[in-house]
Design an enzyme around this catalytic site. Structure first.
Site, PDB file in Angstrom:
ATOM      1  N   ARG A  90       0.829  -1.205   0.000  1.00 58.91           N
ATOM      2  CA  ARG A  90       0.000   0.000   0.000  1.00 58.91           C
ATOM      3  C   ARG A  90       0.865   1.257   0.000  1.00 58.91           C
ATOM      4  NH1 ARG A  90      -2.257  -3.725   3.584  1.00 58.91           N
ATOM      5  NH2 ARG A  90      -4.367  -4.418   3.082  1.00 58.91           N
ATOM      6  N   ASP A 150      -9.621  -4.566   8.624  1.00 52.43           N
ATOM      7  CA  ASP A 150      -8.646  -5.504   9.188  1.00 52.43           C
ATOM      8  C   ASP A 150      -9.180  -6.121  10.479  1.00 52.43           C
ATOM      9  OD1 ASP A 150      -5.831  -4.439   7.685  1.00 52.43           O
ATOM     10  OD2 ASP A 150      -7.388  -2.948   8.015  1.00 52.43           O
ATOM     11  N   ARG A 153     -11.601  -8.732   9.578  1.00 52.30           N
ATOM     12  CA  ARG A 153     -10.867  -9.927   9.124  1.00 52.30           C
ATOM     13  C   ARG A 153     -10.319 -10.706  10.325  1.00 52.30           C
ATOM     14  NH1 ARG A 153      -7.754  -6.515   4.440  1.00 52.30           N
ATOM     15  NH2 ARG A 153      -9.111  -7.065   2.686  1.00 52.30           N
ATOM     16  N   HIS A 177      -2.927   0.673   8.481  1.00 48.67           N
ATOM     17  CA  HIS A 177      -3.648  -0.270   7.628  1.00 48.67           C
ATOM     18  C   HIS A 177      -2.625  -0.763   6.614  1.00 48.67           C
ATOM     19  CE1 HIS A 177      -6.525  -2.178   5.053  1.00 48.67           C
ATOM     20  NE2 HIS A 177      -6.351  -1.322   4.075  1.00 48.67           N
TER      21      HIS A 177
END
Length: 317
Positions: A90, A150, A153, A177
């Protein structure tokens, strides 16, 4: 009698933006949804496709438009930008998206100076900070989607491991993140027990390596999906819908959005995900959660990574 309406604009009609519009439409959170994209045909096609489901959802006007059409939005969701390609992190895509944001944010502010800005584009923590600087808005009105996804998850993988409902697993992913994110085991509980206690008292035969393996699965989940289908869209759209819901309904919900640190945990002037109270004013406050010393150190390390990225980027703000 005045009727309260909610106008939400989405900048970016890609996989995440269009799926977010769909999630918001299904939940009935907005009376007006405006989709803006540099590819106007794509935005118009998405708006048209969504509008054709009008008979199956609560009344909502969905249209594609320019920034002028976003005027007086309550919330502007920014999903525009380039996502990581297979093999990219990212943080690798920061400068590409930085230039895009320098064009987007001033236009949003021009037409919706009283809006709340919700940044979803990656790297979300860095781009939320950039949006904060470019917009001139108070920090509480500039929020990143952070690790809300997240955290979901994490809860899902833990629930699958322990064979319990994900809604009964209480825990958080904090920090960036991204690759330096932290599984907050000190805040994790199932039926009032921490993960080790649940493992010993209920599961009894669980593998103690789960505390190393599961955070790795969470961290790499997006990369695995991107490698297999090229993008992520469903779960992140649901995470954005949840944040929007908390704002519009003034829930004061605790969500791990990306918030501006102003000295908490010895961290200052950077956006990171941390349990925060989210309501109609945006981030109403960061919660001083009782982290372990190891988690505090990792959080500072995560902040340092993001600060380094910001310092090396061509911000020119």
């Amino acid at each position: 009698m005045d009727i309260k309406t909610n106008k939400i604009s989405i900048v970016g009609a890609g996989f995440v933006g269009s799926t977010t519009a769909f999630a918001l439409m299904l939940e009935g959170l907005a009376s007006d949804i405006v989709i803006v994209d540099v590819n106007k045909d794509k935005a118009e096609a998405e708006a048209m496709d969504l509008s054709h489901g009008a008979a199956f959802v609560k009344a909502v006007e969905i249209k594609a438009g320019d920034y002028s059409d976003t005027a007086n939005s309550d919330i502007v969701i920014i999903t525009a930008g380039v996502g990581p390609k297979p093999g990219e992190t990212r943080l690798d895509i920061i400068n590409k998206n930085l230039n895009i944001f320098k064009q987007i944010v001033p236009e949003i502010v021009k037409y919706s100076p009283n809006s709340l800005l919700l940044v979803v584009s990656n790297p979300v923590d860095v781009l939320t900070y950039i949006t904060y600087k470019l917009s001139g808005f108070p920090a509480n009105r500039v929020i990143g989607s952070g690790t809300v996804l997240d955290t979901s998850r994490f809860r899902y993988i833990l629930s699958d491991y322990f064979k319990v409902d994900a809604r009964n697993v209480h825990t958080y992913i904090i920090g960036e993140h991204g690759d330096s994110e932290i599984a907050a085991w000190s805040l994790t509980n199932i039926a009032g027990m921490n993960a080790d206690e649940y493992c010993d008292n209920v599961s009894k035969n669980c593998d103690k390596s789960f505390k190393n393996d599961i955070p790795e699965q969470v961290k790499n989940a997006a990369y695995e999906i991107i490698n297999k289908k090229g993008y992520t869209n469903y779960a992140v759209a649901l995470a954005v819908r949840r944040i929007v819901e908390a704002i519009l309904r003034d829930e004061n919900s605790i969500l791990t959005v990306s918030s501006l640190f102003t000295g908490q945990f010895g961290i200052d002037d950077v956006y990171l995900a941390i349990p925060s109270i989210v309501g109609s004013g945006g981030v109403e406050g960061i919660i001083p959660v009782p982290l372990s010393e190891e988690e505090k150190n990792k959080l500072k390390e995560s902040a340092d990574i993001l600060k380094k990225v910001i310092s090396e980027s061509d911000l020119s703000i």
